[in-house]
Design a protein around this motif. Structure first.
Motif, PDB file in Angstrom:
ATOM      1  N   ILE A   1      53.514  57.369  38.199  1.00 30.18           N
ATOM      2  CA  ILE A   1      53.553  56.266  39.155  1.00 30.18           C
ATOM      3  C   ILE A   1      54.252  55.065  38.522  1.00 30.18           C
ATOM      4  CG2 ILE A   1      51.455  57.028  40.340  1.00 30.18           C
ATOM      5  CD1 ILE A   1      49.940  54.874  38.758  1.00 30.18           C
ATOM      6  N   SER A   2      54.560  54.059  39.330  1.00 37.24           N
ATOM      7  CA  SER A   2      55.271  52.879  38.836  1.00 37.24           C
ATOM      8  C   SER A   2      54.366  52.028  37.952  1.00 37.24           C
ATOM      9  CB  SER A   2      55.782  52.046  40.006  1.00 37.24           C
ATOM     10  OG  SER A   2      54.687  51.443  40.680  1.00 37.24           O
ATOM     11  N   LEU A   3      55.003  51.227  37.095  1.00 37.53           N
ATOM     12  CA  LEU A   3      54.248  50.302  36.248  1.00 37.53           C
ATOM     13  C   LEU A   3      53.465  49.307  37.095  1.00 37.53           C
ATOM     14  CD1 LEU A   3      56.677  49.339  33.332  1.00 37.53           C
ATOM     15  CD2 LEU A   3      54.499  50.551  33.149  1.00 37.53           C
ATOM     16  N   THR A   4      54.075  48.825  38.162  1.00 37.55           N
ATOM     17  CA  THR A   4      53.390  47.857  39.020  1.00 37.55           C
ATOM     18  C   THR A   4      52.093  48.435  39.562  1.00 37.55           C
ATOM     19  OG1 THR A   4      55.491  46.845  39.680  1.00 37.55           O
ATOM     20  CG2 THR A   4      53.578  46.453  41.102  1.00 37.55           C
ATOM     21  N   GLU A   5      52.155  49.668  40.046  1.00 37.58           N
ATOM     22  CA  GLU A   5      50.968  50.305  40.613  1.00 37.58           C
ATOM     23  C   GLU A   5      49.901  50.514  39.549  1.00 37.58           C
ATOM     24  OE1 GLU A   5      49.991  53.994  43.670  1.00 37.58           O
ATOM     25  OE2 GLU A   5      51.905  53.939  42.601  1.00 37.58           O
ATOM     26  N   ALA A   6      50.314  50.954  38.367  1.00 37.28           N
ATOM     27  CA  ALA A   6      49.358  51.226  37.297  1.00 37.28           C
ATOM     28  C   ALA A   6      48.683  49.954  36.797  1.00 37.28           C
ATOM     29  CB  ALA A   6      50.072  51.933  36.146  1.00 37.28           C
ATOM     30  N   VAL A   7      49.471  48.908  36.544  1.00 38.75           N
ATOM     31  CA  VAL A   7      48.916  47.661  36.008  1.00 38.75           C
ATOM     32  C   VAL A   7      48.021  46.985  37.040  1.00 38.75           C
ATOM     33  CG1 VAL A   7      49.473  45.364  35.137  1.00 38.75           C
ATOM     34  CG2 VAL A   7      50.826  47.338  34.408  1.00 38.75           C
ATOM     35  N   SER A   8      48.454  46.972  38.297  1.00 40.58           N
ATOM     36  CA  SER A   8      47.644  46.326  39.335  1.00 40.58           C
ATOM     37  C   SER A   8      46.319  47.046  39.540  1.00 40.58           C
ATOM     38  CB  SER A   8      48.418  46.257  40.650  1.00 40.58           C
ATOM     39  OG  SER A   8      48.668  47.545  41.174  1.00 40.58           O
ATOM     40  N   TYR A   9      46.300  48.365  39.342  1.00 40.30           N
ATOM     41  CA  TYR A   9      45.045  49.118  39.454  1.00 40.30           C
ATOM     42  C   TYR A   9      44.099  48.724  38.328  1.00 40.30           C
ATOM     43  CZ  TYR A   9      41.761  52.995  39.779  1.00 40.30           C
ATOM     44  OH  TYR A   9      40.606  53.740  39.897  1.00 40.30           O
ATOM     45  N   LYS A  10      44.649  48.561  37.135  1.00 38.03           N
ATOM     46  CA  LYS A  10      43.814  48.253  35.971  1.00 38.03           C
ATOM     47  C   LYS A  10      43.246  46.841  36.034  1.00 38.03           C
ATOM     48  CE  LYS A  10      43.733  48.917  30.974  1.00 38.03           C
ATOM     49  NZ  LYS A  10      44.484  49.440  29.808  1.00 38.03           N
ATOM     50  N   HIS A  11      43.920  45.950  36.765  1.00 36.45           N
ATOM     51  CA  HIS A  11      43.478  44.552  36.835  1.00 36.45           C
ATOM     52  C   HIS A  11      42.996  44.209  38.238  1.00 36.45           C
ATOM     53  CE1 HIS A  11      44.661  43.153  32.807  1.00 36.45           C
ATOM     54  NE2 HIS A  11      45.574  44.098  32.886  1.00 36.45           N
ATOM     55  N   ARG A  12      42.147  45.049  38.801  1.00 31.22           N
ATOM     56  CA  ARG A  12      41.497  44.761  40.080  1.00 31.22           C
ATOM     57  C   ARG A  12      40.299  43.860  39.795  1.00 31.22           C
ATOM     58  NH1 ARG A  12      39.601  50.329  41.686  1.00 31.22           N
ATOM     59  NH2 ARG A  12      39.434  50.397  39.409  1.00 31.22           N
ATOM     60  N   GLU A  13      40.438  42.578  40.114  1.00 29.21           N
ATOM     61  CA  GLU A  13      39.404  41.604  39.765  1.00 29.21           C
ATOM     62  C   GLU A  13      39.249  40.567  40.873  1.00 29.21           C
ATOM     63  OE1 GLU A  13      40.601  39.873  36.061  1.00 29.21           O
ATOM     64  OE2 GLU A  13      41.182  41.820  35.224  1.00 29.21           O
ATOM     65  N   ASN A  14      38.023  40.302  41.252  1.00 31.64           N
ATOM     66  CA  ASN A  14      37.705  39.198  42.161  1.00 31.64           C
ATOM     67  C   ASN A  14      38.501  39.254  43.463  1.00 31.64           C
ATOM     68  OD1 ASN A  14      35.982  37.955  40.115  1.00 31.64           O
ATOM     69  ND2 ASN A  14      37.885  37.425  39.078  1.00 31.64           N
ATOM     70  N   GLY A  15      38.661  40.480  44.001  1.00 29.74           N
ATOM     71  CA  GLY A  15      39.357  40.652  45.269  1.00 29.74           C
ATOM     72  C   GLY A  15      40.866  40.718  45.166  1.00 29.74           C
ATOM     73  N   TYR A  16      41.412  40.618  43.963  1.00 31.75           N
ATOM     74  CA  TYR A  16      42.853  40.657  43.734  1.00 31.75           C
ATOM     75  C   TYR A  16      43.224  41.867  42.880  1.00 31.75           C
ATOM     76  CZ  TYR A  16      43.762  35.876  45.429  1.00 31.75           C
ATOM     77  OH  TYR A  16      43.896  34.746  46.204  1.00 31.75           O
ATOM     78  N   CYS A  17      44.508  42.230  42.930  1.00 28.83           N
ATOM     79  CA  CYS A  17      45.090  43.193  41.994  1.00 28.83           C
ATOM     80  C   CYS A  17      46.189  42.454  41.239  1.00 28.83           C
ATOM     81  CB  CYS A  17      45.668  44.398  42.738  1.00 28.83           C
ATOM     82  SG  CYS A  17      44.437  45.418  43.566  1.00 28.83           S
ATOM     83  N   PHE A  18      45.904  42.059  40.006  1.00 28.61           N
ATOM     84  CA  PHE A  18      46.844  41.265  39.225  1.00 28.61           C
ATOM     85  C   PHE A  18      47.806  42.149  38.433  1.00 28.61           C
ATOM     86  CE2 PHE A  18      43.168  38.402  39.699  1.00 28.61           C
ATOM     87  CZ  PHE A  18      43.809  37.311  40.244  1.00 28.61           C
ATOM     88  N   VAL A  19      49.011  41.623  38.221  1.00 27.92           N
ATOM     89  CA  VAL A  19      50.013  42.313  37.411  1.00 27.92           C
ATOM     90  C   VAL A  19      50.506  41.352  36.337  1.00 27.92           C
ATOM     91  CG1 VAL A  19      52.193  43.597  37.417  1.00 27.92           C
ATOM     92  CG2 VAL A  19      50.721  43.662  39.430  1.00 27.92           C
ATOM     93  N   PRO A  20      49.771  41.226  35.219  1.00 32.70           N
ATOM     94  CA  PRO A  20      50.234  40.374  34.117  1.00 32.70           C
ATOM     95  C   PRO A  20      51.308  41.088  33.300  1.00 32.70           C
ATOM     96  CG  PRO A  20      48.112  41.351  33.569  1.00 32.70           C
ATOM     97  CD  PRO A  20      48.434  41.782  34.974  1.00 32.70           C
TER      98      PRO A  20
END
Length: 221
Positions: A82-101
């Motif tokens: 899968i894409s990096l965006t999808e993977a990172v956003s899944y790992k940073h699911r916090e407080n109702g958001y999916c963050f991509v740092p």
């Protein structure tokens, strides 16, 4: 990897950190600035060749599931990349958001910042121009993902185009160098002294580098 982020608008001085369950100070102000950087960083991820094309295995980002569940969610086997965006956003699911740092510990990345800080104060008034250090602290806070839900007060739900939500830093401790140059903002003020005093034009030169080179983060070197 080098790029620039730009912000023009109001920048307030950061106040002392909240204690216990107190609401985070300036949370809405910082999130408003964070939204400006989100749009620029989203464009970076969409146009940078490595960030937009590199693919990873879901299980490397904590996304492994039973085969039936994986097929139902991803429409593919567990080994489908899968894409990096999808993977990172899944790992940073916090407080109702999916963050991509972008600058992340597990990628062994750090960054340095060179900030051109233009403001309406006259030359030579840096020390007395409204807490320059504390205004830079507000700016740095807006470059990282929020630490907790109190920092999203008033923005509990992502707006359109904010899922996922892109930010520069996973943690501001990953900033290893900071240089600030301050000068006059020569766009004529609008006449409200208090508001004009907080108006700034900022250009941030970001230099992202690995602190421990791996085959993955070599693209950032």
């Amino acid at each position: 990897m080098r790029f620039r982020l730009v912000y023009e608008g109001e920048l307030k001085a950061n106040q002392r950190d909240p204690h216990d369950n107190q609401p985070a100070r300036l949370s809405e102000h910082k999130q408003a600035i964070r939204k400006v950087f989100h749009r620029q960083l989203r464009h970076l991820w969409e146009t940078n060749w490595f960030l937009s094309t590199h693919r990873v295995f879901p299980q490397d980002y904590g996304m492994s599931r039973p085969a039936a569940d994986t097929a139902a969610r991803w429409g593919a086997s567990e080994n489908e990349m899968i894409s990096l965006t999808e993977a990172v956003s899944y790992k940073h699911r916090e407080n109702g958001y999916c963050f991509v740092p972008l600058v992340r510990k597990d990628w062994r990345l750090m960054c340095s910042l060179e900030i051109l800080f233009l403001r309406h104060d006259p030359p030579g008034s840096v020390i007395h121009s409204g807490d320059l250090d504390n205004r830079i602290k507000t700016l740095i806070d807006a470059l990282r993902k929020p630490d907790n839900a109190t920092e999203l007060r008033g923005n509990e739900t992502p707006a359109e185009g904010e899922d996922p939500f892109f930010c520069l830093l996973e943690d501001d401790k990953l900033v290893t160098g900071l240089n600030v140059e301050s000068d006059r903002f020569l766009v004529p003020p609008k006449g409200n002294k208090d508001i004009d005093r907080r108006q700034v034009h900022i250009v941030i030169s970001v230099d992202v580098r690995p602190y421990d080179v791996t085959s993955f983060n070599l693209s950032f070197a």
